[in-house]
Design a protein around this motif. Structure first.
Motif, mmCIF file in Angstrom:
data_model
loop_
_atom_site.group_PDB
_atom_site.id
_atom_site.type_symbol
_atom_site.label_atom_id
_atom_site.label_comp_id
_atom_site.label_asym_id
_atom_site.label_seq_id
_atom_site.Cartn_x
_atom_site.Cartn_y
_atom_site.Cartn_z
ATOM 1 N N ASP A 104 4.478 -3.393 4.194
ATOM 2 C CA ASP A 104 5.157 -4.232 5.188
ATOM 3 C C ASP A 104 5.482 -5.638 4.698
ATOM 4 N N GLY A 105 5.244 -5.908 3.416
ATOM 5 C CA GLY A 105 5.574 -7.224 2.891
ATOM 6 C C GLY A 105 4.417 -8.202 2.859
ATOM 7 N N ILE A 135 9.665 -2.954 0.620
ATOM 8 C CA ILE A 135 9.349 -2.866 2.051
ATOM 9 C C ILE A 135 9.630 -1.447 2.549
ATOM 10 N N GLY A 136 8.640 -0.844 3.188
ATOM 11 C CA GLY A 136 8.773 0.524 3.683
ATOM 12 C C GLY A 136 8.365 1.583 2.689
ATOM 13 N N ASN A 137 8.175 1.185 1.436
ATOM 14 C CA ASN A 137 7.752 2.138 0.412
ATOM 15 C C ASN A 137 6.225 2.243 0.362
ATOM 16 N N GLN A 401 8.121 5.643 -4.503
ATOM 17 C CA GLN A 401 9.563 5.892 -4.474
ATOM 18 C C GLN A 401 10.218 5.559 -5.813
ATOM 19 N N ASP A 402 9.720 4.526 -6.497
ATOM 20 C CA ASP A 402 10.257 4.203 -7.818
ATOM 21 C C ASP A 402 9.938 5.312 -8.812
ATOM 22 N N MET A 403 8.758 5.899 -8.717
ATOM 23 C CA MET A 403 8.420 7.004 -9.608
ATOM 24 C C MET A 403 9.323 8.209 -9.344
#
Length: 421
Positions: A104-105, A135-137, A401-403
């Motif tokens: 959430d930051g 954010i959200g990840n 998500q980056d992975m």
């Protein structure tokens, strides 16, 4: 990519719990036998996928092949490479990975401390600006007392999942792919025993970078410097006018280094540095070790001459009876010198990143990868992002998500090479 249940996170969570820390003081290959514990797991998982030639050699290297499934002749063979070892800077034993869902930051406070009196490890948004893109990840961290091992087990897991995807989606046309997992990258020896003839690849990519969408085609050039100081030793009770303490000489050299430049903590972008990494000895003899970094060889030489002049000046001024031997060891060179001669290896990677729906960004890296040496050994090898951040620290993190996107990029890059053959 078609709808797919990624396996990368499950793999990553298992891999980081295997201690694979390398040891810069060891002369063995690999420097620590425990690195092979992960490598054996990887070989078995590759065999279970149906990759029959997956193998671990005596030096700790994993080799495997995903056969091409194209009818086109003369398609280049591409290698994807990551390293299994983790940094000696922070312990990698007993890693307890934590997934922080739906970030959430806010600052991430890690739950464990070395002792109750220690402050908690806090991953602050202000200190890690890339978190603003998450954010959200879902963010994976360690628990606070170890590094995470995303450098480079994120890359290892991403290559493994990409292999799984390609083997379960034969309709995706691709070139022949060679997989290479190396030991000892963190201590500058990741390619020391690699067999490029055995590997048989034309071009390669390390999956060992940071931010989403980035491709690094330029690295530092790197040398190591070892200064061996021979002081004048005598009994301290009878030392007046005689003793020249080697430890004090080393301390004077360190104290004389500039406070406002030439160090990692005072440089950025294309600025190089002189960085002390180790001191040991006694009053008779001391050894100082440095790493020297610059984007040009001329810059390396300038910094090495500076260090030599500084040492000689201190000896001549304060310790005339003592001596110093200075040795320089080449570590790696800026890969851009090689990659500029093979533009397709960069262009095809950038196209693969774009096809994954990302903004492709070329960067220089203030460090090195196995690709630096592989490029000069004859395998042009830039570095693709793996999503790892805050390497070599207890605040290391990576985004789920980056992975996922890194897995897709590996698949896309293999497709691009097949299409453009």
């Amino acid at each position: 990519m078609k709808p797919y249940s990624f396996t990368v996170v499950d793999r990553f969570l298992r891999y980081v719990q295997i201690d694979t820390q390398s040891d810069p003081q060891s002369t063995a290959n690999p420097s620590t036998e425990k690195q092979k514990n992960l490598s054996r797991v990887l070989v078995q998982e590759l065999l279970d996928m149906g990759i029959a030639d997956a193998e671990l050699d005596p030096f700790g290297y994993v080799y495997a092949t995903i056969p091409a499934n194209t009818d086109k002749p003369n398609v280049p063979v591409i290698c994807f490479c990551s390293h299994v070892d983790t940094s000696p800077d922070v312990t990698g034993a007993g890693v307890k990975p934590i997934i922080h869902y739906n970030y959430d930051g806010s600052d991430i406070i890690l739950p464990e401390r070395e002792t109750p009196a220690d402050p908690p490890q806090v991953i602050r948004l202000a200190d890690h600006p890339d978190l603003s893109n998450q954010i959200g990840n879902d963010i994976i961290t360690a628990s606070g007392t170890t590094l995470l091992g995303a450098d480079n087990k994120a890359g290892v897991a991403e290559i493994m999942d990409a292999a799984h995807y390609l083997l379960t989606h034969p309709e995706v046309k691709h070139c022949q792919i060679r997989i290479l997992f190396t030991p000892d990258e963190e201590i500058g020896r990741g390619t020391e025993k690699v067999d490029l003839q055995r590997l048989g690849a034309d071009f390669g990519y390390t999956i060992d970078g940071e931010s989403l969408g980035t491709l690094e085609d330029e690295t530092f050039s790197a040398d190591a410097v070892k200064i061996t100081i021979q002081g004048v030793s005598t009994h301290p009770g009878f030392a007046k006018g005689k003793l020249e303490n080697a430890l004090k000489i080393a301390a004077d050299i360190l104290a004389a280094l500039p406070k406002d430049r030439l160090s990692p903590e005072t440089t950025e972008e294309k600025e190089g540095f002189v960085h002390p990494t180790r001191l040991e000895g006694n009053q008779d003899k001391a050894v100082l070790e440095f790493i020297i970094r610059d984007f040009t060889v001329a810059g390396l030489l300038e910094k090495e001459h500076y260090l030599e002049d500084l040492t000689n000046r201190i000896l001549q001024q304060y310790y005339p009876a003592s001596t110093a031997t200075i040795q320089v060891f080449e570590q790696y060179r800026n890969m851009k010198e090689v990659l500029d001669q093979h533009p397709a290896v960069v262009e095809n990677a950038l196209e693969g990143i774009r096809r994954a729906g990302l903004l492709a960004e070329q960067r220089s890296i203030r460090g090195g990868t196995d690709g630096s040496r592989l490029s000069f050994m004859g395998l042009p090898c830039p570095n693709i992002f793996a999503g790892e951040h805050a390497f070599h620290s207890r605040q290391e993190w990576v985004s789920v998500q980056d992975m996922h996107k890194a897995v897709e990029v590996i698949v896309r890059v293999a497709q691009v090479w097949e299409e453009r053959a």
